[in-house]
Scaffold this motif. Structure first.
Motif, PDB file in Angstrom:
ATOM      1  N   GLY A  31      73.479  -4.131 -26.816  1.00  0.00           N
ATOM      2  CA  GLY A  31      74.715  -3.937 -27.542  1.00  0.00           C
ATOM      3  C   GLY A  31      75.717  -3.104 -26.771  1.00  0.00           C
ATOM      4  O   GLY A  31      75.481  -2.649 -25.645  1.00  0.00           O
ATOM      5  N   ALA A  32      76.848  -2.877 -27.426  1.00  0.00           N
ATOM      6  CA  ALA A  32      77.904  -2.080 -26.801  1.00  0.00           C
ATOM      7  C   ALA A  32      77.471  -0.629 -26.624  1.00  0.00           C
ATOM      8  O   ALA A  32      77.863   0.032 -25.653  1.00  0.00           O
ATOM      9  N   LEU A  33      76.644  -0.124 -27.567  1.00  0.00           N
ATOM     10  CA  LEU A  33      76.180   1.262 -27.474  1.00  0.00           C
ATOM     11  C   LEU A  33      75.351   1.467 -26.213  1.00  0.00           C
ATOM     12  O   LEU A  33      75.527   2.471 -25.506  1.00  0.00           O
ATOM     13  N   GLU A  34      74.448   0.548 -25.920  1.00  0.00           N
ATOM     14  CA  GLU A  34      73.612   0.689 -24.731  1.00  0.00           C
ATOM     15  C   GLU A  34      74.453   0.665 -23.463  1.00  0.00           C
ATOM     16  O   GLU A  34      74.266   1.491 -22.563  1.00  0.00           O
ATOM     17  N   TYR A  35      75.390  -0.251 -23.391  1.00  0.00           N
ATOM     18  CA  TYR A  35      76.231  -0.356 -22.193  1.00  0.00           C
ATOM     19  C   TYR A  35      77.069   0.905 -22.010  1.00  0.00           C
ATOM     20  O   TYR A  35      77.116   1.492 -20.919  1.00  0.00           O
ATOM     21  N   THR A  36      77.715   1.355 -23.086  1.00  0.00           N
ATOM     22  CA  THR A  36      78.594   2.521 -22.991  1.00  0.00           C
ATOM     23  C   THR A  36      77.803   3.783 -22.649  1.00  0.00           C
ATOM     24  O   THR A  36      78.194   4.565 -21.773  1.00  0.00           O
ATOM     25  N   ALA A  37      76.679   3.998 -23.364  1.00  0.00           N
ATOM     26  CA  ALA A  37      75.885   5.205 -23.150  1.00  0.00           C
ATOM     27  C   ALA A  37      75.264   5.223 -21.758  1.00  0.00           C
ATOM     28  O   ALA A  37      75.234   6.265 -21.094  1.00  0.00           O
ATOM     29  N   THR A  38      74.780   4.080 -21.289  1.00  0.00           N
ATOM     30  CA  THR A  38      74.130   4.032 -19.979  1.00  0.00           C
ATOM     31  C   THR A  38      75.123   4.270 -18.847  1.00  0.00           C
ATOM     32  O   THR A  38      74.860   5.057 -17.928  1.00  0.00           O
ATOM     33  N   VAL A  39      76.282   3.613 -18.923  1.00  0.00           N
ATOM     34  CA  VAL A  39      77.274   3.762 -17.853  1.00  0.00           C
ATOM     35  C   VAL A  39      77.832   5.184 -17.821  1.00  0.00           C
ATOM     36  O   VAL A  39      77.904   5.823 -16.763  1.00  0.00           O
ATOM     37  N   SER A  40      78.233   5.698 -18.987  1.00  0.00           N
ATOM     38  CA  SER A  40      78.791   7.050 -19.025  1.00  0.00           C
ATOM     39  C   SER A  40      77.742   8.091 -18.671  1.00  0.00           C
ATOM     40  O   SER A  40      78.038   9.064 -17.956  1.00  0.00           O
ATOM     41  N   GLY A  41      76.516   7.903 -19.157  1.00  0.00           N
ATOM     42  CA  GLY A  41      75.451   8.846 -18.841  1.00  0.00           C
ATOM     43  C   GLY A  41      75.110   8.865 -17.365  1.00  0.00           C
ATOM     44  O   GLY A  41      74.927   9.930 -16.766  1.00  0.00           O
ATOM     45  N   ALA A  42      75.014   7.669 -16.755  1.00  0.00           N
ATOM     46  CA  ALA A  42      74.711   7.604 -15.326  1.00  0.00           C
ATOM     47  C   ALA A  42      75.830   8.227 -14.491  1.00  0.00           C
ATOM     48  O   ALA A  42      75.574   8.895 -13.484  1.00  0.00           O
ATOM     49  N   PHE A  43      77.065   8.020 -14.914  1.00  0.00           N
ATOM     50  CA  PHE A  43      78.188   8.630 -14.186  1.00  0.00           C
ATOM     51  C   PHE A  43      78.126  10.152 -14.252  1.00  0.00           C
ATOM     52  O   PHE A  43      78.280  10.836 -13.235  1.00  0.00           O
ATOM     53  N   LEU A  44      77.904  10.687 -15.447  1.00  0.00           N
ATOM     54  CA  LEU A  44      77.863  12.140 -15.598  1.00  0.00           C
ATOM     55  C   LEU A  44      76.637  12.738 -14.904  1.00  0.00           C
ATOM     56  O   LEU A  44      76.694  13.855 -14.387  1.00  0.00           O
ATOM     57  N   PHE A  45      75.525  12.009 -14.899  1.00  0.00           N
ATOM     58  CA  PHE A  45      74.288  12.517 -14.296  1.00  0.00           C
ATOM     59  C   PHE A  45      74.406  12.624 -12.777  1.00  0.00           C
ATOM     60  O   PHE A  45      73.787  13.483 -12.158  1.00  0.00           O
ATOM     61  N   THR A  46      75.210  11.735 -12.180  1.00  0.00           N
ATOM     62  CA  THR A  46      75.337  11.715 -10.725  1.00  0.00           C
ATOM     63  C   THR A  46      76.620  12.370 -10.234  1.00  0.00           C
ATOM     64  O   THR A  46      76.878  12.361  -9.026  1.00  0.00           O
ATOM     65  N   VAL A  47      77.420  12.915 -11.135  1.00  0.00           N
ATOM     66  CA  VAL A  47      78.683  13.503 -10.734  1.00  0.00           C
ATOM     67  C   VAL A  47      78.430  14.778  -9.929  1.00  0.00           C
ATOM     68  O   VAL A  47      77.398  15.448 -10.102  1.00  0.00           O
ATOM     69  N   PHE A  48      79.356  15.102  -9.050  1.00  0.00           N
ATOM     70  CA  PHE A  48      79.242  16.321  -8.245  1.00  0.00           C
ATOM     71  C   PHE A  48      79.528  17.519  -9.150  1.00  0.00           C
ATOM     72  O   PHE A  48      80.654  17.679  -9.644  1.00  0.00           O
ATOM     73  N   THR A  49      78.514  18.334  -9.391  1.00  0.00           N
ATOM     74  CA  THR A  49      78.608  19.384 -10.405  1.00  0.00           C
ATOM     75  C   THR A  49      79.767  20.351 -10.183  1.00  0.00           C
ATOM     76  O   THR A  49      80.520  20.637 -11.119  1.00  0.00           O
ATOM     77  N   PRO A  50      79.967  20.910  -8.975  1.00  0.00           N
ATOM     78  CA  PRO A  50      81.103  21.834  -8.809  1.00  0.00           C
ATOM     79  C   PRO A  50      82.446  21.194  -9.122  1.00  0.00           C
ATOM     80  O   PRO A  50      83.303  21.811  -9.769  1.00  0.00           O
ATOM     81  N   ALA A  51      82.651  19.947  -8.679  1.00  0.00           N
ATOM     82  CA  ALA A  51      83.928  19.283  -8.939  1.00  0.00           C
ATOM     83  C   ALA A  51      84.117  19.044 -10.431  1.00  0.00           C
ATOM     84  O   ALA A  51      85.216  19.224 -10.972  1.00  0.00           O
ATOM     85  N   PHE A  52      83.051  18.628 -11.122  1.00  0.00           N
ATOM     86  CA  PHE A  52      83.161  18.374 -12.559  1.00  0.00           C
ATOM     87  C   PHE A  52      83.418  19.672 -13.319  1.00  0.00           C
ATOM     88  O   PHE A  52      84.223  19.703 -14.259  1.00  0.00           O
ATOM     89  N   ALA A  53      82.747  20.756 -12.931  1.00  0.00           N
ATOM     90  CA  ALA A  53      82.969  22.041 -13.597  1.00  0.00           C
ATOM     91  C   ALA A  53      84.399  22.529 -13.384  1.00  0.00           C
ATOM     92  O   ALA A  53      85.041  23.028 -14.319  1.00  0.00           O
ATOM     93  N   LEU A  54      84.899  22.383 -12.171  1.00  0.00           N
ATOM     94  CA  LEU A  54      86.284  22.786 -11.904  1.00  0.00           C
ATOM     95  C   LEU A  54      87.275  21.915 -12.680  1.00  0.00           C
ATOM     96  O   LEU A  54      88.318  22.399 -13.135  1.00  0.00           O
TER      97      LEU A  54
END
Length: 383
Positions: A128-151
Motif C-alpha cells: 500500500g501507500a503506507l508501506e511505500y511512504t514509510a519505507t522511502v522516508s525511513g530509509a532516507f532519514l536512516f542514511t542521512v548525514f547526521t551532522p548536516a541533518f542536525a544543522l
C-alpha cells in the motif's frame, strides 16, 4: 532462572575484570603517563616532576600500580579529573550522565515505538501507500548525514521559525537570577518523569486484571488526568519557567535523534514480522477463527519483538556515550561532549571513567535482553 542469573552475574564480573585490566595495560602502552598532563611544562624542576609522579603512584612497580588500579575501579574511585580539577571523576559523571540518559532514553523509546508500530503496520498490509511512504522516508532519514541533518533542524526550527532555542542546556539570561541551581531543576524533572512512568506502569498492570470494557472506561482518562496534572503542578512550583526552558532545549535533539533512528527499528520489525507470519502457529490461529487483530498483536507481533527488543536494549546501553556528534552540534553538556573534551584535553581519568560506565551498561544490557526473552517468548527457558 535463579541459577542462570547467578552464572550470568559471575560472567559479567569476569568480563568487567578483563575490561578494566585491558584499559590499564592500554594506558601503560601509550607514550607518557598520567602525570604528563602536568610535567610537560619545561619550567618544572626535575624534583618537582618526581614529586608529581610520586603523587600519582608512578614511582611504584607496575604490578602494584595494577593492583591499585583494580582496587580503585571496583570501589568507584576513578580519581580526580584534570579538566575539572579538583572535582572527582565520579562527581563529573554523575552530573553529566543523567542529562545524556534522559535525552537519549527519550529519543530511543520514541524511535522504538514509532518504528515498531510502523513496521508492524507495513508488514501486515503490504503493497500500500503506507508501506511505500514509510519505507522511502525511513530509509532516507536512516542514511542521512547526521551532522548536516542536525544543522538543518537547527536552521529551520531555531533560526528561521524561532520555535526552539539554538542549542545548549539552558538560557543563561533566564537563569541569571534563578533562585535554584540548574541541576536541581533537572533532577526535579527526572523525578516527575519517573513518577509518571511508574503511575502508567501500575495502571497498565491493574488494567490487565479487569475486563476490556472497564479498561477502556478508566485507563486512558486516568493516564490523561495524570499527564494534565504535571504542568499544573509545575506552574505552581515557582520554577515552572526554568523547567520549561530545559524541556525546550531538549526538543530539537530528541526530535533529530528520533527521526534518524526509527527507520532501523521499523525495517527490523517488518522483516521479523514477515518471517513470523510464515510460521505454522499463525496458520493455526487463523484456522481457529481468531480475529485478525489478535493474530497480529498477540501472536505475530509479540514473537517478532525478540530481535527488535535486543536492538533496543543494546542501543539504550550504548546511549550513555552520548552520541558525540549530536551532543557536540547541539552543545548539550552530557556524556558524549564530556568524553570528547576529555580525549581532546588528555583528561585520562575522566575518559577512562566514562568508558567503564559504557562497558558496565553494555554488560547489563546483555543480561536484560536474556531475561526479556523469557517473557516475550514462552518457548525459551533458562536453567
Amino acid at each position: 532462572m535463579t541459577a542462570y542469573l547467578a552464572r550470568r552475574a559471575g560472567q559479567i564480573l569476569v568480563t568487567l575484570f578483563l575490561f578494566v585490566t585491558l584499559s590499564f595495560f592500554l594506558i601503560q602502552a601509550q607514550p607518557g603517563n598520567y602525570a604528563s598532563f602536568y610535567t610537560l611544562n619545561p619550567d618544572l624542576a626535575p624534583e618537582v616532576k618526581a614529586q608529581i609522579e610520586a603523587a600519582f603512584g608512578l614511582d611504584q612497580p607496575q604490578w602494584r600500580q595494577y593492583l591499585t588500579h583494580l582496587k580503585n575501579y571496583f570501589t568507584g574511585n576513578f580519581g580526580i579529573s584534570f579538566g575539572h580539577y579538583p572535582r572527582p571523576v565520579m562527581d563529573v559523571i554523575l552530573e553529566r550522565l543523567p542529562r545524556t540518559v534522559v535525552l537519549f532514553l527519550t529519543a530511543t523509546v520514541a524511535s522504538f515505538y514509532t518504528g515498531f508500530l510502523l513496521g508492524k503496520a507495513i508488514a501486515w498490509r503490504r503493497g500500500g501507500a503506507l508501506e511505500y511512504t514509510a519505507t522511502v522516508s525511513g530509509a532516507f532519514l536512516f542514511t542521512v548525514f547526521t551532522p548536516a541533518f542536525a544543522l538543518m533542524m537547527i536552521w529551520l526550527f531555531s533560526f528561521k521559525l524561532g520555535w526552539f532555542p539554538l542549542g545548549k542546556f539552558l538560557d543563561p539570561l533566564l537563569w541569571r537570577d534563578a533562585p535554584v541551581a540548574a541541576n536541581q531543576v533537572f533532577n526535579n524533572l527526572l523525578l516527575t518523569a519517573g513518577a509518571f512512568s511508574l503511575f502508567v506502569l501500575l495502571a497498565l498492570l491493574v488494567a490487565r486484571t479487569i475486563g476490556r470494557r472497564q479498561r477502556r472506561r478508566w485507563l486512558l482518562p486516568a493516564i490523561g488526568l495524570a499527564a494534565a496534572a504535571i504542568p499544573v503542578a509545575w506552574a505552581f512550583s515557582g520554577i515552572g519557567l526554568l523547567g520549561l526552558d530545559i524541556v525546550k532545549h531538549m526538543v530539537l535533539p530528541i526530535a533529530t535523534l528520533t527521526l534518524i533512528s526509527f527507520a532501523g527499528t521499523m525495517l527490523l520489525t517488518r522483516n521479523s514480522m514477515l518471517e513470523t507470519l510464515r510460521e505454522d502457529y499463525i496458520t493455526a490461529a487463523r484456522a481457529k477463527g481468531l480475529p485478525e487483530k489478535a493474530i497480529r498483536d498477540r501472536h505475530a507481533a509479540r514473537n517478532a519483538l525478540l530481535p527488535v527488543v535486543t536492538s533496543l536494549v543494546f542501543s539504550l546501553a550504548f546511549a550513555i556515550d552520548g552520541g558525540v556528534i549530536t551532543e557536540a552540534i547541539f552543545s548539550w553538556p552530557g556524556m558524549g561532549q564530556t568524553l570528547l573534551n576529555a580525549v581532546l584535553s588528555e583528561d585520562l581519568p575522566l575518559a577512562l571513567g566514562a568508558l567503564v560506565f559504557v562497558g558496565i551498561f553494555a554488560l547489563i544490557a546483555h543480561l536484560v535482553a536474556d531475561v526479556l526473552y523469557v517473557y516475550l517468548d514462552p518457548r525459551i527457558r533458562y536453567r
